[in-house]
Design a protein around this motif. Structure first.
Motif, PDB file in Angstrom:
ATOM      1  N   LEU A   1       0.759  -1.577  -0.347  1.00 18.06           N
ATOM      2  CA  LEU A   1       0.042   0.273   0.019  1.00 18.06           C
ATOM      3  C   LEU A   1       1.282   1.255  -0.069  1.00 18.06           C
ATOM      4  N   ILE A   2       2.386   1.260  -0.001  1.00 22.09           N
ATOM      5  CA  ILE A   2       3.284   2.976   0.612  1.00 22.09           C
ATOM      6  C   ILE A   2       3.194   3.448  -1.009  1.00 22.09           C
ATOM      7  N   GLU A   3       3.169   2.724  -2.060  1.00 20.66           N
ATOM      8  CA  GLU A   3       2.889   3.988  -3.050  1.00 20.66           C
ATOM      9  C   GLU A   3       1.130   4.254  -3.245  1.00 20.66           C
ATOM     10  N   SER A   4       0.406   3.632  -3.197  1.00 22.27           N
ATOM     11  CA  SER A   4      -1.011   4.365  -3.133  1.00 22.27           C
ATOM     12  C   SER A   4      -0.947   5.189  -1.978  1.00 22.27           C
ATOM     13  N   GLU A   5      -0.862   5.301  -0.998  1.00 19.41           N
ATOM     14  CA  GLU A   5      -0.733   6.282   0.274  1.00 19.41           C
ATOM     15  C   GLU A   5       0.368   6.837   0.239  1.00 19.41           C
ATOM     16  N   LEU A   6       1.918   7.560  -0.380  1.00 17.71           N
ATOM     17  CA  LEU A   6       2.430   8.161  -1.222  1.00 17.71           C
ATOM     18  C   LEU A   6       1.581   8.876  -2.180  1.00 17.71           C
ATOM     19  N   PHE A   7       1.540   9.042  -3.279  1.00 17.55           N
ATOM     20  CA  PHE A   7       1.197   9.524  -4.103  1.00 17.55           C
ATOM     21  C   PHE A   7      -0.412   8.755  -5.043  1.00 17.55           C
ATOM     22  N   GLY A   8      -1.594   8.594  -4.401  1.00 12.00           N
ATOM     23  CA  GLY A   8      -2.516   8.300  -4.667  1.00 12.00           C
ATOM     24  C   GLY A   8      -2.551   7.329  -5.529  1.00 12.00           C
ATOM     25  N   HIS A   9      -4.158   6.897  -5.769  1.00 12.01           N
ATOM     26  CA  HIS A   9      -4.691   5.919  -6.887  1.00 12.01           C
ATOM     27  C   HIS A   9      -5.898   6.562  -7.286  1.00 12.01           C
ATOM     28  N   GLU A  10      -6.093   6.129  -8.272  1.00 15.20           N
ATOM     29  CA  GLU A  10      -7.490   6.829  -8.913  1.00 15.20           C
ATOM     30  C   GLU A  10      -8.583   5.296  -8.684  1.00 15.20           C
ATOM     31  N   LYS A  11      -9.846   5.192  -8.718  1.00 17.48           N
ATOM     32  CA  LYS A  11     -10.932   4.690  -8.482  1.00 17.48           C
ATOM     33  C   LYS A  11     -10.965   3.706  -9.649  1.00 17.48           C
ATOM     34  N   GLY A  12     -10.544   1.991  -8.884  1.00 15.74           N
ATOM     35  CA  GLY A  12     -10.468   1.314  -9.679  1.00 15.74           C
ATOM     36  C   GLY A  12      -9.248   0.851 -10.104  1.00 15.74           C
ATOM     37  N   SER A  13      -8.591   1.317  -9.581  1.00 15.59           N
ATOM     38  CA  SER A  13      -6.772   1.104 -10.229  1.00 15.59           C
ATOM     39  C   SER A  13      -6.443  -0.360  -9.131  1.00 15.59           C
ATOM     40  N   PHE A  14      -7.449  -0.449  -8.040  1.00 12.43           N
ATOM     41  CA  PHE A  14      -6.986  -1.459  -8.232  1.00 12.43           C
ATOM     42  C   PHE A  14      -7.718  -2.485  -6.963  1.00 12.43           C
ATOM     43  N   THR A  15      -8.013  -3.354  -6.838  1.00 11.62           N
ATOM     44  CA  THR A  15      -8.692  -4.294  -5.511  1.00 11.62           C
ATOM     45  C   THR A  15      -9.324  -2.800  -4.511  1.00 11.62           C
ATOM     46  N   GLY A  16     -10.392  -2.828  -4.226  1.00 12.85           N
ATOM     47  CA  GLY A  16     -10.454  -1.823  -3.004  1.00 12.85           C
ATOM     48  C   GLY A  16     -10.716  -0.876  -3.154  1.00 12.85           C
ATOM     49  N   ALA A  17     -10.309   0.018  -4.636  1.00  6.65           N
ATOM     50  CA  ALA A  17      -9.560   1.188  -4.768  1.00  6.65           C
ATOM     51  C   ALA A  17     -11.220   2.067  -4.889  1.00  6.65           C
ATOM     52  N   VAL A  18     -12.087   1.803  -4.239  1.00  3.69           N
ATOM     53  CA  VAL A  18     -13.880   1.851  -4.988  1.00  3.69           C
ATOM     54  C   VAL A  18     -13.608   4.222  -4.619  1.00  3.69           C
ATOM     55  N   SER A  19     -12.865   4.491  -4.817  1.00  9.00           N
ATOM     56  CA  SER A  19     -12.992   6.289  -5.235  1.00  9.00           C
ATOM     57  C   SER A  19     -11.415   6.475  -4.060  1.00  9.00           C
TER      58      SER A  19
END
Length: 366
Positions: free
Chosen positions: A78-96
């Motif tokens: 999760l470290i990349e997502s926490e530091l740089f963010g993610h878009e909705k639907g980019s991986f399982t659980g990314a609901v927003s």
């Protein structure tokens, strides 16, 4: 911000007037005025995060965000997502959509604590962000510019990590533009009285504070403090429990240290309060039939509120019983001749928490 205001602010945050602390404040005062990447090194518990906060507080970014991240505590997936963010639907659980911490720190400071624990693949991505000042959210294709100052900290020897290929050398030089080393507490033992005073001032007002004698400070300055300032802060909090409204004498100091470390303190050659520091004078007094002058006043407690005093005394006895039994509730209950369930009820009343019956860890909730 004027130089005098900076000095005043740093003196309030970085406690102590030892040569080591004076040098540290001097380096921090210069580092705060630049935008270069800063790497803070030093042992665990020495106050690296406090130094990072002080740098941000005196910088031109002080009115913007100051975000602290513990790289060692963040799940690797999760470290990349926490530091740089993610878009909705980019991986399982990314609901927003999630805005990463680098974006949240835009215009301010991001503090990456325990940078030596960052996974090697994330180090490559961090290096790119440091060089370009652009982040890409996971699952996104838009470049997002960020204006941040990066401060990192580690207790590890990164030279060893570089040799073992656990840390990238190019990232090290990108992060360590301005190196700052925080001294261990045993390198500035003369700062202990000032640190104790600082911690006491930050205690809740509901309880009478303990009073440390000069002899207690002298004994504390003979201890190595492997846990550094964090360990000293815990000892002061314990003093507020055990000696609320009382004097802390030299012989009491061992009670404030963890039980498996206290013997190291007791083995040191420290004059006891009842021992004379002037044997010639005492010998002469004894020869003339006079009693030697006492070297420590007896402890006196002025009780202004009996109910409050009894509550403090009950809590002190419970904490002492738990301490002597290494946190085993049933054993602690037997030692003070009460039922286990009664002790648990009293622990709840005094907000003394413990996770398991055989754990040696207990604490007082705020």
């Amino acid at each position: 911000m004027t130089d005098s205001k900076i000095e005043t602010m740093l003196a309030a945050k970085l406690i102590g007037d030892s040569p080591k602390m004076q040098q540290l404040r001097s380096i921090v005062s210069f580092a705060g005025r630049c935008n270069s990447s800063i790497m803070i090194t030093g042992p665990s518990g020495a106050g690296k995060e406090v130094v990072a906060e002080a740098i941000h507080a005196i910088s031109d970014r002080k009115n913007a965000s100051n975000i602290a991240v513990n790289c060692g505590a963040m799940p690797e997936q999760l470290i990349e997502s926490e530091l740089f963010g993610h878009e909705k639907g980019s991986f399982t659980g990314a609901v927003s959509r999630h805005v990463g911490l680098f974006e949240q720190a835009n215009g301010g400071t991001i503090f990456l604590d325990e940078i030596g624990d960052m996974p090697i693949d994330m180090q490559v991505k961090l290096l790119r962000v440091l060089e370009t000042r652009i982040v890409n959210r996971v699952g996104g294709n838009r470049d997002i510019a960020v204006d941040i100052r990066v401060i990192t900290a580690t207790h590890k020897n990164l030279s060893d990590s570089i040799r073992s290929k656990a840390f990238r050398e190019d990232l090290y030089y990108r992060l360590c533009v301005v190196p700052i080393e925080v001294p261990a507490l045993n390198e500035r033992l003369e700062d202990i009285p000032a640190l104790v005073d600082h911690f006491l001032k930050n205690q809740p007002d509901s309880c009478p504070l303990p009073m440390f004698t000069a002899e207690a400070f002298a004994r504390m300055q003979r201890y190595d403090w492997p846990g550094n300032v964090r360990e000293l802060r815990n000892a002061v909090e314990r003093a507020c429990v055990f000696f609320s409204g009382e004097q802390v004498l030299a012989e009491d100091v061992a009670k404030l240290i963890q039980s498996n470390i206290a013997p190291c303190l007791a083995e040191r050659a420290i004059p006891q309060p009842h021992q004379s520091e002037n044997p010639v004078q005492d010998s002469a007094a004894a020869h003339h039939g006079e009693a030697p002058a006492p070297h420590a006043a007896p402890r006196e407690t002025i009780v202004r509120d009996l109910n409050v005093h009894l509550q403090h005394e009950e809590r002190r006895i419970i904490m002492a019983a738990l301490d002597s039994s290494r946190g085993v509730v049933s054993q602690a209950a037997r030692s003070i001749n009460i039922k286990r369930t009664t002790l648990i009820d009293k622990m709840r009343k005094h907000n003394i928490q413990q996770t398991t019956d055989n754990s040696s860890v207990f604490s007082i909730s705020a």
